[in-house]
Design a protein around this motif. Structure first.
Motif, PDB file in Angstrom:
ATOM      1  N   THR A   1      38.670 -20.821  -5.222  1.00 44.47           N
ATOM      2  CA  THR A   1      39.648 -20.370  -4.238  1.00 44.47           C
ATOM      3  C   THR A   1      39.187 -20.800  -2.862  1.00 44.47           C
ATOM      4  OG1 THR A   1      40.200 -18.418  -5.563  1.00 44.47           O
ATOM      5  CG2 THR A   1      40.845 -18.379  -3.250  1.00 44.47           C
ATOM      6  N   LEU A   2      40.084 -21.380  -2.077  1.00 46.42           N
ATOM      7  CA  LEU A   2      39.767 -21.779  -0.705  1.00 46.42           C
ATOM      8  C   LEU A   2      39.952 -20.585   0.217  1.00 46.42           C
ATOM      9  CD1 LEU A   2      39.161 -23.927   1.473  1.00 46.42           C
ATOM     10  CD2 LEU A   2      41.620 -24.426   1.509  1.00 46.42           C
ATOM     11  N   ASN A   3      38.920 -20.280   1.023  1.00 44.86           N
ATOM     12  CA  ASN A   3      38.981 -19.151   1.935  1.00 44.86           C
ATOM     13  C   ASN A   3      38.893 -19.549   3.402  1.00 44.86           C
ATOM     14  OD1 ASN A   3      39.391 -17.123   0.083  1.00 44.86           O
ATOM     15  ND2 ASN A   3      37.221 -16.782  -0.265  1.00 44.86           N
ATOM     16  N   GLY A   4      39.063 -20.832   3.708  1.00 41.76           N
ATOM     17  CA  GLY A   4      39.128 -21.243   5.110  1.00 41.76           C
ATOM     18  C   GLY A   4      37.964 -22.109   5.552  1.00 41.76           C
ATOM     19  N   TRP A   5      37.893 -22.308   6.877  1.00 40.75           N
ATOM     20  CA  TRP A   5      36.879 -23.151   7.509  1.00 40.75           C
ATOM     21  C   TRP A   5      35.739 -22.299   8.049  1.00 40.75           C
ATOM     22  CZ3 TRP A   5      37.611 -28.546   8.180  1.00 40.75           C
ATOM     23  CH2 TRP A   5      38.883 -29.022   7.836  1.00 40.75           C
ATOM     24  N   LEU A   6      34.573 -22.894   8.174  1.00 36.85           N
ATOM     25  CA  LEU A   6      33.508 -22.281   8.956  1.00 36.85           C
ATOM     26  C   LEU A   6      33.817 -22.483  10.437  1.00 36.85           C
ATOM     27  CD1 LEU A   6      30.173 -23.042   7.113  1.00 36.85           C
ATOM     28  CD2 LEU A   6      31.893 -21.296   6.694  1.00 36.85           C
ATOM     29  N   ALA A   7      33.128 -21.719  11.276  1.00 35.46           N
ATOM     30  CA  ALA A   7      33.487 -21.655  12.696  1.00 35.46           C
ATOM     31  C   ALA A   7      33.470 -23.019  13.375  1.00 35.46           C
ATOM     32  CB  ALA A   7      32.548 -20.700  13.426  1.00 35.46           C
TER      33      ALA A   7
ATOM     34  N   ALA B   1      32.698 -27.465   7.800  1.00 35.26           N
ATOM     35  CA  ALA B   1      32.681 -27.182   6.368  1.00 35.26           C
ATOM     36  C   ALA B   1      33.753 -26.159   6.032  1.00 35.26           C
ATOM     37  CB  ALA B   1      31.303 -26.659   5.946  1.00 35.26           C
ATOM     38  N   LEU B   2      34.036 -26.064   4.721  1.00 42.02           N
ATOM     39  CA  LEU B   2      35.033 -25.137   4.194  1.00 42.02           C
ATOM     40  C   LEU B   2      34.345 -24.087   3.331  1.00 42.02           C
ATOM     41  CD1 LEU B   2      37.459 -27.963   3.186  1.00 42.02           C
ATOM     42  CD2 LEU B   2      38.098 -26.155   4.796  1.00 42.02           C
ATOM     43  N   LEU B   3      34.907 -22.885   3.306  1.00 43.22           N
ATOM     44  CA  LEU B   3      34.362 -21.803   2.499  1.00 43.22           C
ATOM     45  C   LEU B   3      35.149 -21.708   1.197  1.00 43.22           C
ATOM     46  CD1 LEU B   3      32.242 -19.548   2.505  1.00 43.22           C
ATOM     47  CD2 LEU B   3      33.992 -18.014   3.397  1.00 43.22           C
ATOM     48  N   VAL B   4      34.455 -21.866   0.079  1.00 43.74           N
ATOM     49  CA  VAL B   4      35.069 -21.874  -1.251  1.00 43.74           C
ATOM     50  C   VAL B   4      34.451 -20.751  -2.075  1.00 43.74           C
ATOM     51  CG1 VAL B   4      35.399 -23.203  -3.369  1.00 43.74           C
ATOM     52  CG2 VAL B   4      35.533 -24.344  -1.141  1.00 43.74           C
ATOM     53  N   GLU B   5      35.285 -20.026  -2.795  1.00 43.53           N
ATOM     54  CA  GLU B   5      34.809 -18.924  -3.624  1.00 43.53           C
ATOM     55  C   GLU B   5      35.244 -19.141  -5.072  1.00 43.53           C
ATOM     56  OE1 GLU B   5      35.443 -14.068  -4.010  1.00 43.53           O
ATOM     57  OE2 GLU B   5      36.067 -15.144  -2.198  1.00 43.53           O
ATOM     58  N   ASP B   6      34.373 -18.748  -6.007  1.00 44.06           N
ATOM     59  CA  ASP B   6      34.737 -18.760  -7.420  1.00 44.06           C
ATOM     60  C   ASP B   6      34.066 -17.566  -8.089  1.00 44.06           C
ATOM     61  OD1 ASP B   6      32.066 -19.483  -7.797  1.00 44.06           O
ATOM     62  OD2 ASP B   6      32.538 -21.605  -7.992  1.00 44.06           O
ATOM     63  N   LEU B   7      34.060 -17.520  -9.400  1.00 44.23           N
ATOM     64  CA  LEU B   7      33.517 -16.370 -10.113  1.00 44.23           C
ATOM     65  C   LEU B   7      32.014 -16.220  -9.926  1.00 44.23           C
ATOM     66  CD1 LEU B   7      35.541 -16.636 -13.446  1.00 44.23           C
ATOM     67  CD2 LEU B   7      36.012 -15.196 -11.455  1.00 44.23           C
ATOM     68  N   GLU B   8      31.341 -17.276  -9.492  1.00 41.19           N
ATOM     69  CA  GLU B   8      29.891 -17.236  -9.291  1.00 41.19           C
ATOM     70  C   GLU B   8      29.501 -16.781  -7.895  1.00 41.19           C
ATOM     71  OE1 GLU B   8      27.940 -17.716 -11.848  1.00 41.19           O
ATOM     72  OE2 GLU B   8      29.714 -18.112 -13.080  1.00 41.19           O
ATOM     73  N   GLY B   9      30.437 -16.735  -6.947  1.00 41.02           N
ATOM     74  CA  GLY B   9      30.124 -16.354  -5.575  1.00 41.02           C
ATOM     75  C   GLY B   9      30.860 -17.231  -4.590  1.00 41.02           C
ATOM     76  N   ALA B  10      30.232 -17.489  -3.439  1.00 39.72           N
ATOM     77  CA  ALA B  10      30.859 -18.308  -2.401  1.00 39.72           C
ATOM     78  C   ALA B  10      29.891 -19.389  -1.945  1.00 39.72           C
ATOM     79  CB  ALA B  10      31.273 -17.454  -1.209  1.00 39.72           C
TER      80      ALA B  10
ATOM     81  N   LEU C   1      31.947 -14.280   5.308  1.00 37.00           N
ATOM     82  CA  LEU C   1      30.951 -15.257   5.737  1.00 37.00           C
ATOM     83  C   LEU C   1      31.721 -16.367   6.434  1.00 37.00           C
ATOM     84  CD1 LEU C   1      30.159 -14.162   2.673  1.00 37.00           C
ATOM     85  CD2 LEU C   1      28.185 -15.593   3.084  1.00 37.00           C
ATOM     86  N   HIS C   2      31.611 -16.451   7.719  1.00 33.88           N
ATOM     87  CA  HIS C   2      32.427 -17.402   8.467  1.00 33.88           C
ATOM     88  C   HIS C   2      31.607 -18.516   9.086  1.00 33.88           C
ATOM     89  CE1 HIS C   2      35.727 -19.026  10.628  1.00 33.88           C
ATOM     90  NE2 HIS C   2      35.248 -18.705  11.810  1.00 33.88           N
ATOM     91  N   ASP C   3      30.452 -18.183   9.657  1.00 36.90           N
ATOM     92  CA  ASP C   3      29.651 -19.220  10.298  1.00 36.90           C
ATOM     93  C   ASP C   3      28.463 -19.635   9.443  1.00 36.90           C
ATOM     94  OD1 ASP C   3      28.061 -17.029  10.444  1.00 36.90           O
ATOM     95  OD2 ASP C   3      27.832 -17.033  12.627  1.00 36.90           O
TER      96      ASP C   3
ATOM     97  N   CYS D   1      40.920 -11.476   9.159  1.00 33.07           N
ATOM     98  CA  CYS D   1      40.436 -12.845   9.291  1.00 33.07           C
ATOM     99  C   CYS D   1      39.412 -12.923  10.417  1.00 33.07           C
ATOM    100  CB  CYS D   1      41.597 -13.786   9.611  1.00 33.07           C
ATOM    101  SG  CYS D   1      42.448 -13.348  11.153  1.00 33.07           S
ATOM    102  N   TRP D   2      38.722 -14.065  10.466  1.00 29.40           N
ATOM    103  CA  TRP D   2      37.880 -14.408  11.607  1.00 29.40           C
ATOM    104  C   TRP D   2      38.720 -15.190  12.620  1.00 29.40           C
ATOM    105  CZ3 TRP D   2      32.771 -13.188  12.504  1.00 29.40           C
ATOM    106  CH2 TRP D   2      32.063 -12.637  11.440  1.00 29.40           C
ATOM    107  N   THR D   3      38.495 -14.946  13.910  1.00 26.81           N
ATOM    108  CA  THR D   3      39.140 -15.738  14.948  1.00 26.81           C
ATOM    109  C   THR D   3      38.141 -16.644  15.662  1.00 26.81           C
ATOM    110  OG1 THR D   3      38.920 -13.839  16.440  1.00 26.81           O
ATOM    111  CG2 THR D   3      41.045 -14.165  15.379  1.00 26.81           C
ATOM    112  N   SER D   4      36.874 -16.368  15.511  1.00 28.95           N
ATOM    113  CA  SER D   4      35.818 -17.233  16.042  1.00 28.95           C
ATOM    114  C   SER D   4      34.539 -16.848  15.306  1.00 28.95           C
ATOM    115  CB  SER D   4      35.647 -17.050  17.555  1.00 28.95           C
ATOM    116  OG  SER D   4      35.055 -15.792  17.836  1.00 28.95           O
ATOM    117  N   ALA D   5      33.424 -17.464  15.703  1.00 24.39           N
ATOM    118  CA  ALA D   5      32.153 -17.112  15.072  1.00 24.39           C
ATOM    119  C   ALA D   5      31.698 -15.715  15.464  1.00 24.39           C
ATOM    120  CB  ALA D   5      31.087 -18.133  15.452  1.00 24.39           C
TER     121      ALA D   5
END
Length: 447
Positions: free
Chosen positions: A315-321, A325-334, A356-358, A397-401
């Motif tokens: 699952t895509l959960n967005g960008w880092l600050a 890079a992009l934050l990706v989550e699955d059954l094993e974690g993020a 976890l954003h930054d 959501c995160w709006t910044s770091a």
């Protein structure tokens, strides 16, 4: 009492056991959805949220939360696979695989599991009701008056303190609803936020639509956007959404009025308020759009590029600050992956921590204490409490770091706050939306 109370409570007991917490979450879901069938939507999203920790239900210890939720929805509540995908916020394919893996882990089939789950909730004890007593009406009225007085005093105190902390900042002014007009052609307005309007009876209908609010408080209807998703760029001048007419993902540039086609959409009946496999996220600089389709991850910046390392359970959960890079989550974690697919960091502890954003800072959510705890390699530990008049509903959501947005229930100046992880200050956001709405988008808001 709502007609749906017992059914929602039985589902909550399968997700969180026969615990006071599970009962409270069932009651909260019913309150949020005015006692309608839509309470199941709030209940499942709450259970699968990374920002809530539900107690062990006592069965299916080998299951993940997603697998347990899918099995309960399919084999206890009787939802279809497509409806379960919407309730769980996953694609239909992910739901199907989670259900199959869950049944294999339990060593059973759907029919046998359905009988087992029904048996587990048949003897669920009734909630004890208060016996009527003498002068209950008079006492109740007195208590109600005292509570109202205390809340009013607390509200005024909190508001005074809030305005005092923000010396030099313009005082908060409630917004007024304006006439709803269609969004057409080029315009110089900057968007402040957007919200989705659902049908009054059930979320699984074709009557949902998106409304955007400009800095001048205009309300504009995005007629061509499906209910699946809509995102606003950080500068408030671009929209990304699934187009009803084109059956494609598009980016609408407001200053020019130009609409760019990003990718052909998956096969989907847009008459239903159901999600496709796409999840849309603008990069922090607003120049790129990340999205998923058919178990693949892409980034668009005028040209579409595939990012490797994304699978059917991801699952895509967005960008880092920083947007690197992009934050990706699955059954094993993020994990955080760069645009070449290389893993920058990973964690398996998403059941208790987030977001976890930054890549350096974690935020722990304490529902009972109504506060957050910030910790990680970057910041150490720090507690952040919300105003006494606001009760956390969820992290949006995160709006910044350094800041993230939350939605709340309560009597404060807004239902939305921007929380600064350095100072702990919760600043109210001037977002006026219909009271029963829960899908709100802010510019540059990375979920």
């Amino acid at each position: 009492m709502s007609d749906w109370y017992e059914q929602v409570r039985r589902t909550a007991s399968l997700l969180g056991g026969r615990t006071p917490y599970a009962r409270r979450m069932a009651e909260k879901a019913l309150r949020d959805r005015a006692g309608t069938k839509d309470a199941f939507f709030s209940l499942y999203r709450s259970y699968l949220s990374r920002f809530r920790v539900w107690p062990d239900p006592g069965w299916g210890k080998e299951l993940s939360n997603l697998q347990r939720a899918v099995l309960v929805a399919l084999h206890h509540d009787g939802w279809t696979e497509q409806e379960t995908a919407y309730l769980c916020g996953r694609s239909r394919r992910a739901v199907r695989r989670a259900g199959e893996k869950g049944l294999r882990a339990l060593g059973t089939d759907g029919t046998a599991l359905a009988g087992t789950l029904r048996a587990m909730t048949e003897d669920l004890p009734a909630v004890a009701e208060r016996e009527p007593g003498r002068n209950n009406a008079g006492c109740g009225a007195l208590i109600a008056c005292l509570v109202a007085l205390v809340l009013m005093v607390a509200y005024c105190s909190a508001l005074d303190a809030l305005l005092g902390q923000g010396a030099g900042r313009a005082p908060f002014v409630a917004l007024a609803f304006s006439e709803l007009k269609p969004l057409h052609g080029p315009m110089q307005a900057t968007l402040r936020y957007a919200y989705r309007v659902d049908a009054p009876v059930t979320v699984l209908t074709d009557e949902s639509y998106w409304v955007v609010i400009t800095e001048s408080n205009q309300r504009l209807l995005v007629e061509d956007a499906t209910p699946s998703d809509l995102e606003i760029s950080p500068n408030g001048r671009r929209l990304a959404y699934h187009s009803r007419s084109k059956r494609k993902v598009v980016v609408y540039d407001l200053p020019s009025g130009k609409i760019s086609t990003i990718s052909k959409a998956d096969a989907l009946d847009y008459r239903l308020n159901l999600p496709s496999d796409y999840r849309l996220y603008f990069s922090p600089d607003g120049r790129r759009l990340a999205f998923t389709s058919e178990d693949k991850l892409y980034v668009w910046d005028g040209k579409r590029r595939r990012v490797p390392g994304f699978g059917p359970e991801s699952t895509l959960n967005g960008w880092l600050a920083g947007g690197q890079a992009l934050l990706v989550e699955d059954l094993e974690g993020a994990r955080a992956v760069d645009l070449s697919g290389s893993v920058l960091f990973s964690t398996e502890d998403l059941g208790h921590l987030g977001p976890l954003h930054d890549g350096r800072t974690w935020i722990g959510v304490d529902d009972d204490e109504n506060r957050f705890t910030r910790y990680g390699r970057r910041t150490g530990r720090r507690s952040m409490r919300l105003p006494t008049t606001a009760r956390l509903q969820r992290v949006e959501c995160w709006t910044s770091a350094d800041t993230f947005v939350i939605s709340t229930d309560g009597y404060g100046p807004s239902n939305y706050y921007r929380v600064d992880i350095e100072t702990g200050e919760a600043e109210p956001l001037p977002a006026l939306v219909p009271e029963d709405l829960r899908e709100v988008r802010f510019p540059g808001c990375v979920r």
